[in-house]
Design a protein around this motif. Structure first.
Motif, PDB file in Angstrom:
ATOM      1  N   ALA A  31       0.836  -1.207   0.000  1.00 40.46           N
ATOM      2  CA  ALA A  31       0.000   0.000   0.000  1.00 40.46           C
ATOM      3  C   ALA A  31       0.869   1.255   0.000  1.00 40.46           C
ATOM      4  O   ALA A  31       0.583   2.223  -0.720  1.00 40.46           O
ATOM      5  N   PHE A  32       1.949   1.239   0.795  1.00 37.47           N
ATOM      6  CA  PHE A  32       2.833   2.403   0.828  1.00 37.47           C
ATOM      7  C   PHE A  32       3.506   2.593  -0.531  1.00 37.47           C
ATOM      8  O   PHE A  32       3.651   3.733  -1.000  1.00 37.47           O
ATOM      9  N   ALA A  33       3.911   1.506  -1.169  1.00 35.70           N
ATOM     10  CA  ALA A  33       4.498   1.604  -2.511  1.00 35.70           C
ATOM     11  C   ALA A  33       3.501   2.223  -3.480  1.00 35.70           C
ATOM     12  O   ALA A  33       3.863   3.110  -4.271  1.00 35.70           O
ATOM     13  N   ASP A  34       2.242   1.798  -3.402  1.00 37.82           N
ATOM     14  CA  ASP A  34       1.215   2.348  -4.287  1.00 37.82           C
ATOM     15  C   ASP A  34       1.004   3.840  -4.050  1.00 37.82           C
ATOM     16  O   ASP A  34       0.909   4.621  -4.995  1.00 37.82           O
ATOM     17  N   VAL A  35       0.944   4.244  -2.783  1.00 37.72           N
ATOM     18  CA  VAL A  35       0.704   5.654  -2.457  1.00 37.72           C
ATOM     19  C   VAL A  35       1.919   6.510  -2.807  1.00 37.72           C
ATOM     20  O   VAL A  35       1.777   7.591  -3.359  1.00 37.72           O
ATOM     21  N   SER A  36       3.105   6.030  -2.485  1.00 34.17           N
ATOM     22  CA  SER A  36       4.316   6.836  -2.667  1.00 34.17           C
ATOM     23  C   SER A  36       4.885   6.761  -4.081  1.00 34.17           C
ATOM     24  O   SER A  36       5.620   7.653  -4.499  1.00 34.17           O
ATOM     25  N   GLY A  37       4.584   5.678  -4.790  1.00 33.44           N
ATOM     26  CA  GLY A  37       5.192   5.466  -6.105  1.00 33.44           C
ATOM     27  C   GLY A  37       6.596   4.897  -6.026  1.00 33.44           C
ATOM     28  O   GLY A  37       7.283   4.788  -7.036  1.00 33.44           O
ATOM     29  N   HIS A  60       9.834   0.415   3.489  1.00 31.95           N
ATOM     30  CA  HIS A  60      10.277   1.769   3.175  1.00 31.95           C
ATOM     31  C   HIS A  60      10.573   2.502   4.486  1.00 31.95           C
ATOM     32  O   HIS A  60       9.784   2.447   5.427  1.00 31.95           O
ATOM     33  N   GLY A  61      11.688   3.209   4.530  1.00 28.72           N
ATOM     34  CA  GLY A  61      12.001   3.997   5.719  1.00 28.72           C
ATOM     35  C   GLY A  61      10.917   5.011   6.026  1.00 28.72           C
ATOM     36  O   GLY A  61      10.564   5.237   7.187  1.00 28.72           O
ATOM     37  N   MET A  62      10.369   5.610   4.988  1.00 24.89           N
ATOM     38  CA  MET A  62       9.337   6.620   5.195  1.00 24.89           C
ATOM     39  C   MET A  62       8.021   6.017   5.696  1.00 24.89           C
ATOM     40  O   MET A  62       7.227   6.729   6.311  1.00 24.89           O
ATOM     41  N   LEU A  63       7.806   4.734   5.470  1.00 28.66           N
ATOM     42  CA  LEU A  63       6.625   4.075   6.050  1.00 28.66           C
ATOM     43  C   LEU A  63       6.738   4.098   7.568  1.00 28.66           C
ATOM     44  O   LEU A  63       5.791   4.485   8.272  1.00 28.66           O
ATOM     45  N   SER A  64       7.884   3.720   8.078  1.00 29.55           N
ATOM     46  CA  SER A  64       8.090   3.761   9.527  1.00 29.55           C
ATOM     47  C   SER A  64       8.020   5.194  10.041  1.00 29.55           C
ATOM     48  O   SER A  64       7.397   5.472  11.063  1.00 29.55           O
ATOM     49  N   ALA A  65       8.656   6.125   9.328  1.00 28.24           N
ATOM     50  CA  ALA A  65       8.656   7.529   9.741  1.00 28.24           C
ATOM     51  C   ALA A  65       7.257   8.131   9.708  1.00 28.24           C
ATOM     52  O   ALA A  65       6.948   9.031  10.496  1.00 28.24           O
TER      53      ALA A  65
END
Length: 145
Positions: A31-37, A60-65
């Motif tokens: 889901a994070f890959a889909d949202v962030s690209g 993804h690091g930004m998923l945790s952040a």
């Protein structure tokens, strides 16, 4: 959905904390890959990830952040808070299936400007995976009529 907590600038005190937890599973990573690209194969392709220094897929690091944003926007200060800045250091990987805990703590308050500084730490167990500092604009105190 988690209930939103809300504090005005007048309610905040240095040392207040808020914590959120999330299981970072395959669905969250996709889901994070889909949202962030961000479709970097280290996050999505086990065969590719096995050839990296991590040996397996990592989140993804930004998923945790992003859980820092959840703690701030949903709990402390909460509803109506506006992000001004965020520093981040990525300290360790998060693997698929890890439970991630983000904690924010108020370290400084400027009531005149409604600015709040928060120390931010994201952990998997006892391991710090992300840390940094956020600066936000806290909601104003309600008007008295």
């Amino acid at each position: 959905m988690t209930a939103i907590q809300s504090y005005s600038i007048d309610d905040l005190k240095v040392g207040m904390t808020a914590t959120v937890k999330k299981l970072v599973d395959d669905n969250a990573i996709k889901a994070f890959a889909d949202v962030s690209g961000d479709f970097n194969p280290v996050h999505l392709d086990e065969n590719f990830a096995a050839t990296t220094r991590f040996g397996t897929r990592i989140a993804h690091g930004m998923l945790s952040a992003s859980l820092i944003s959840t703690a701030i926007g949903m709990h402390l200060p909460g509803q109506g808070t506006i992000y001004l800045s965020q520093t981040l250091s990525f300290r360790a990987p998060v693997h698929c299936g890890d439970e991630v805990t983000a904690t924010v703590e108020i370290t400084e308050i400027d009531p005149r400007r409604r600015r709040v500084t928060l120390a931010c730490v994201v952990r998997v167990g006892d391991t710090v995976v992300v840390d940094g500092e956020a600066r936000v604009l806290a909601p104003a105190a309600p008007s008295v009529s």
